[in-house]
Each structure stands twice: as C-alpha cells, then as structure tokens.
Design an enzyme around this catalytic site. Structure first.
Site, PDB file in Angstrom:
ATOM      1  N   GLU A   1      49.249  70.550 -28.419  1.00  0.00           N
ATOM      2  CA  GLU A   1      49.233  69.770 -27.168  1.00  0.00           C
ATOM      3  C   GLU A   1      49.690  68.365 -27.543  1.00  0.00           C
ATOM      4  O   GLU A   1      48.910  67.592 -28.093  1.00  0.00           O
ATOM      5  CB  GLU A   1      47.820  69.736 -26.578  1.00  0.00           C
ATOM      6  CG  GLU A   1      47.148  71.091 -26.391  1.00  0.00           C
ATOM      7  CD  GLU A   1      47.852  71.986 -25.388  1.00  0.00           C
ATOM      8  OE1 GLU A   1      48.528  71.453 -24.485  1.00  0.00           O
ATOM      9  OE2 GLU A   1      47.751  73.212 -25.528  1.00  0.00           O
TER      10      GLU A   1
ATOM     11  N   CYS B   1      48.313  61.132 -22.364  1.00  0.00           N
ATOM     12  CA  CYS B   1      49.508  61.960 -22.597  1.00  0.00           C
ATOM     13  C   CYS B   1      50.279  62.162 -21.297  1.00  0.00           C
ATOM     14  O   CYS B   1      51.495  62.239 -21.287  1.00  0.00           O
ATOM     15  CB  CYS B   1      49.098  63.295 -23.187  1.00  0.00           C
ATOM     16  SG  CYS B   1      47.839  64.135 -22.230  1.00  0.00           S
TER      17      CYS B   1
END
Ligand code: NAD
Length: 524
Positions: free
Chosen positions: A250, A284
C-alpha cells in the site's frame, strides 16, 4: 521521558551497543522518547514464538477469536483520550485528525470486521457450471505468521490490517514506524492488556533494519504500507527468498481532483480544502493536485483560497484546531522544496507558503494554495505530503483526464460534476484504485466494505472488505465426487468413442447456429 532517564539509557546504550530510536515531538521539537531497536536475532525469535502461538490461535473458532479482538476494541474505546494524547505527542496531529483517522477508524473497523468475520471466513459452496456430479467448497485457512509494517502518518489506523489478520487465525508481528515509537509501545500494551494469548500479537520496535529483518524472516505474508521506495526494496528482498512470500504493498499517491464546469462548487471547494489539508496533507490519499475547467477556475480558486485563509493552525489541544504539525524537519524540507520549485517555474502563491515561524520551534508549514502550476513542477508530479493545494486550469474534460492520468501513481481520485452520466464516464477513465464522485477519495475512513488498494506505483493487494479478510487466508478448494459414475469419461484409456463424445460436446456447448443444431439433433 525525563532527561535523567534518557541519559541513563545512553549509558546502557554504550554498554550493550544496542541501537535506540530517539523521537521528537513535532509540536515542540523536543526529544520525548528513546526506545531500543529490535535486532535481526530478536525478530527471528519473535517469529518462532509467533509460529508456536499461532497453532492454538488458528485452532480457535472465528467466534472465539472475535471475542478476544473485541476486547482490544473495548480498550480503544475506554482509553481513547490517552491514545489521542500519545498520538499527538508522536505526530503533532490535531486532536480532531487523530480522533477521526486513528481512533474512530480502528474502533469502527474492528467492530465491523468482528461482526462480519464469521460470514467472510466460513466455508461456502461453489456450484460448478459443468461437473454437476461433484460438490465444490471453498475454505479459508490461516496463513500462519503475518508481518505488518506501517508508516507514521496514521500510526494506529493500520491496526485494521492487524485485526483482519488475527481474525483470519494468524499470529501477527507489527513493525511500527520508528517515527512514532510511543504509539508502538502504547499499542503493545493495549493488546497485552486485552488478554490476547501470549505471542499471538507482538510489536517489533525499530527502524528500516528491523523492517528488513522481518521481511527476510520466516513469515508467511508481509503487508506493507509506506513509500514506493521502501515498497520496491521489500519486493526485491522477497524475490530473493527461498520460499515465496505473498505481499500487499500500500504505497504513495499523487491524487487528482477533476472539477468540471457543472460541479457544485461550494461542496467541491470544501472537499478540496479538507482533502488537501487534513492531517496537514500527510495522507496517501490527499488531494495533491487539482484540475479545474477554465470557465469556473477563478470562482472555484477564490472559494478555496477564502476557506484556506480561515483555517486555524497550531499545537493547542482541543477540538477547534484545523491544521497540525509536519512530522519532522526532513518532510518540511520536501514540502518547501516543492513550493519553491513551483514558484521558481512561474506558479503564483495565493495563500500560505513557508514555515509558520510563529509556531517555531514546532514543525508547522502554512496551509498553501498555488495557481498557474503545470507538470514541469515537482508539486504536480511528486508526492508532496504536505498542506499544499496546487490548482491547474484546463481547457476541457479531455485535458483534465489526460493530466490526471499523467502520473506514476494511482491511489484515489475525485471527479466533480452534477451530471451523473458525465461524472461516471470521467471516473471510469481515471487510473486509480478508488474514484470518488462528488466526494473525497480520502473516504478510506469508515469504508470497511470496499477494498483499499492502489494501481500503478501506488501498489497492489487489497486490504479492508471481504476480499481483504480473505487475503489473510490460504484459499482451499475441496472438490468431492458425488459417486454417480464409476469412472470419469475422460480418464484412461483414451479411445475414439470418448474423443468423439468430447468433440461433439464442444459443438453442443460452444458452436453457433447450424453447427450446434446439427450436433444437438443430428442430420446433414
Ligand atoms: P517509509 O517507506 O519510509 O516507511 C514505512 C515503514 O517501512 C516504516 O515502518 C519503516 O521503518 C519501514 N522500513 C523502512 N525501510 C525498510 C526496509 N528496507 N524493509 C522493511 N521495512 C522498512 O514510509 P513513511 O515515510 O513512514 O510513510 C509515508 C509513505 O507512506 C507515503 O509515501 C504515503 O503515501 C505512504 N502511505 C500509503 C498508504 C496507503 O494506504 N497506500 C497509507 C499511508 C501512507
């Protein structure tokens, strides 16, 4: 930690040559902790202990595992004020940011997956389209020992990966970021106090060397959340291992917002400001670049600037602060470099820009809006991870899509239009794991039902959702013959009769028109 305690630790460090993490509070710049770094031997020992503990843990029913995990959830609820204090010390977040992303998300996610785990992990029938004489069942078994390596920006949010892995019957080793070690200590204590059996969950404090040791160790899966650079290093390391080790990566993002001329501009401006600046932009899935159609660009940009100028920034505790600190000076330098590079290349500074000197020695960067930006600038192509909103004017939808896809990243994106068909059409063409329409891609918070993953350099391997839970399992297919036939038609010996029968079956099942009719009913 007091100065005397720190100097005592320094003495110890000299004696045993152990390395320590020393972390500072971003709100003050002061050293607040010193924590020993786990060595490779300690990591390997922890993995062996975890493997032993997993045997009994994996043998429990899902319902029994749920009972243990719910106790962790309860401690999160009971201790949340202390948890928020610790998160603020280690990260300098606002209390509101920490409550939403690091506490609410964990409590909600744990509750959801505890409710759903039984259903998601139970064996289920898998009806076969061809072999009606067989019964097919899909089962989910624990992988064994899972290593979870996490970043500093949401230091408890990724406990959701830990929870999913535990519910699926694995033991878990968590390597938290070296930047947030106090939260690592706190997490270890919460899990220990919950009464989870020993070594089913362990925290390995340390830096990249500890993470690398975990990757090299005898684990059965690695779930990594962090930068592309480290993700790539982990992927390479895993490829060298004797035994294949599955991995989920991720990674970073450079998430675009596309604002079309028929957007609800008020809502889009609110979302841009929140999505770009929440957690001080250290997310993110932050809105890292905005493309707005020229006919509404001025109006939209003014709305964004007006909102940004009203934001309240600082270390003060309580619910009424909007923007917190930046994690460490190196990150301040990256942000400042992107802003300066943009201005040098012709960008216009509409708000903020530079360190908030009034809040020094804390690490605070002023919420910033830039216009007149383009893809020659770092702020539009590299992950900034700071409170910066760059707005680029585009001619039309086509140009917006092209620029949105002109990135190595593909985590989330946002499309803004009040025309549902148009918004969907644009959303389908944007290369990202999640595309939000008239919403903020940062909707990762509380979206347990949807898989969370990136495309391109943003990584692969879903977490969250049914798929995410099952990704912590070995999938097993059990197929059982119902005993209707003494022998299968395709078994040895091969002969013309069986060959012709199979060939005729191809005609019956897959040929079109006349050939099929002929095969079914015969005749010339
Ligand atoms: P990072 O890659 O520097 O570190 C992440 C973790 O990896 C830390 O625990 C670190 O100690 C460990 N590590 C470092 N080197 C290692 C190695 N060689 N082997 C194994 N582990 C190693 O990332 P960061 O600065 O902590 O986090 C910020 C990054 O994380 C940003 O790029 C952000 O976009 C990304 N991120 C992604 C998601 C997502 O869901 N896609 C979520 C949050 C953050």
């Amino acid at each position: 930690m007091s100065a005397t305690a720190i100097s005592k630790l320094s003495e110890l460090e000299k004696k045993d040559e152990r390395r320590y993490i020393e972390n500072t509070c971003p709100m003050t710049g002061e050293v607040i902790g010193r924590i020993p770094i786990c060595t490779e031997e300690e990591v390997d020992q922890a993995v062996s202990n975890a493997r032993l503990a997993q045997k009994a843990w994996g043998a429990l029913s899902v319902a029994e595992r749920v009972r243990y995990v719910l106790r962790v959830r309860d401690l999160f609820v009971e201790r949340r004020e202390h948890i928020l204090d610790t998160i603020r010390q280690d990260t300098g977040k606002t209390r509101a940011d920490a409550l939403l992303a690091d506490v609410f998300t964990v409590i909600d996610g744990t509750t959801y997956f505890c409710k759903q785990a039984q259903k998601m992990l139970s064996p289920h029938k898998n009806p076969l389209h061809l072999f009606k004489n067989k019964k097919s069942t899909i089962m989910y078994e624990p992988l064994g020992v899972v290593g979870v390596i996490t970043p500093w920006n949401f230091p408890t949010a990724f406990l959701s990966d830990v929870v999913l892995a535990l519910l699926a019957g694995n033991s878990v080793l968590l390597k938290p970021s070296e930047v947030t070690p106090l939260i690592g200590e706190m997490t270890a204590k919460i899990f220990a106090d919950s009464g989870l059996p020993q070594n089913v969950f362990q925290v390995l404090q340390g830096d990249g060397s500890t993470g690398a040791a975990l990757v090299r160790s005898d684990v059965d899966k690695i779930v990594f959340t962090g930068s592309v650079r480290t993700g790539r290093a982990i992927y390479k390391e895993l490829a060298q291992k004797e035994r294949f080790t599955p991995v989920a990566l991720e990674l970073g993002g450079k998430d675009p917002f596309v604002i079309l001329e028929d957007a609800d501009l008020e809502r889009a401006a609110d979302a841009t400001v929140w999505g770009g600046l929440v957690n001080s932009g250290q997310m993110c899935a932050s809105v890292e670049r905005v493309y707005v159609i020229e006919s509404i660009a001025e109006e939209f940009t003014n709305m964004v600037v007006e909102r940004v100028k009203k934001l309240r920034q600082g270390p003060q505790d309580g619910p009424d602060v909007d923007i917190g600190a930046i994690i460490f000076p190196r990150q301040m330098d990256v942000i400042d470099d992107h802003v300066k590079d943009a201005i040098d290349k012709g960008a216009k500074l509409l708000a903020g820009g530079g360190r908030n000197q009034e809040l020094a020695p804390g690490y605070y960067y002023k919420p910033t809006v830039l216009s007149n930006v383009n893809h020659s600038m770092k702020v539009m192509t590299e992950e900034t991870f700071g409170p910066i909103i760059p707005i680029m004017v585009v001619k039309n939808e086509e140009e917006a899509i092209k620029l949105a896809n002109d990135s190595i990243y593909g985590l989330t994106a946002g499309v803004w239009s009040q025309n549902p068909e148009r918004a969907e059409r644009v959303a389908k063409r944007i290369e990202a794991g999640t595309v939000a329409i008239n919403d903020c891609g940062a909707n990762a918070f509380g979206f347990c039902e949807a898989p969370w993953f990136g495309v391109k350099e943003s990584g692969f391997g879903a977490v969250h959702s049914k798929e995410g839970v099952r990704n912590f399992s070995k999938v097993k297919h059990i197929v059982k013959d119902r005993g209707w036939m003494r022998k299968e038609l395709h078994w040895f010996p091969n002969n013309a009769k069986n060959y012709n029968m199979l060939s005729r079956l191809v005609d019956i099942l897959f040929s079109k028109g006349e050939k099929r009719l002929k095969a079914l009913f015969g005749g010339e």
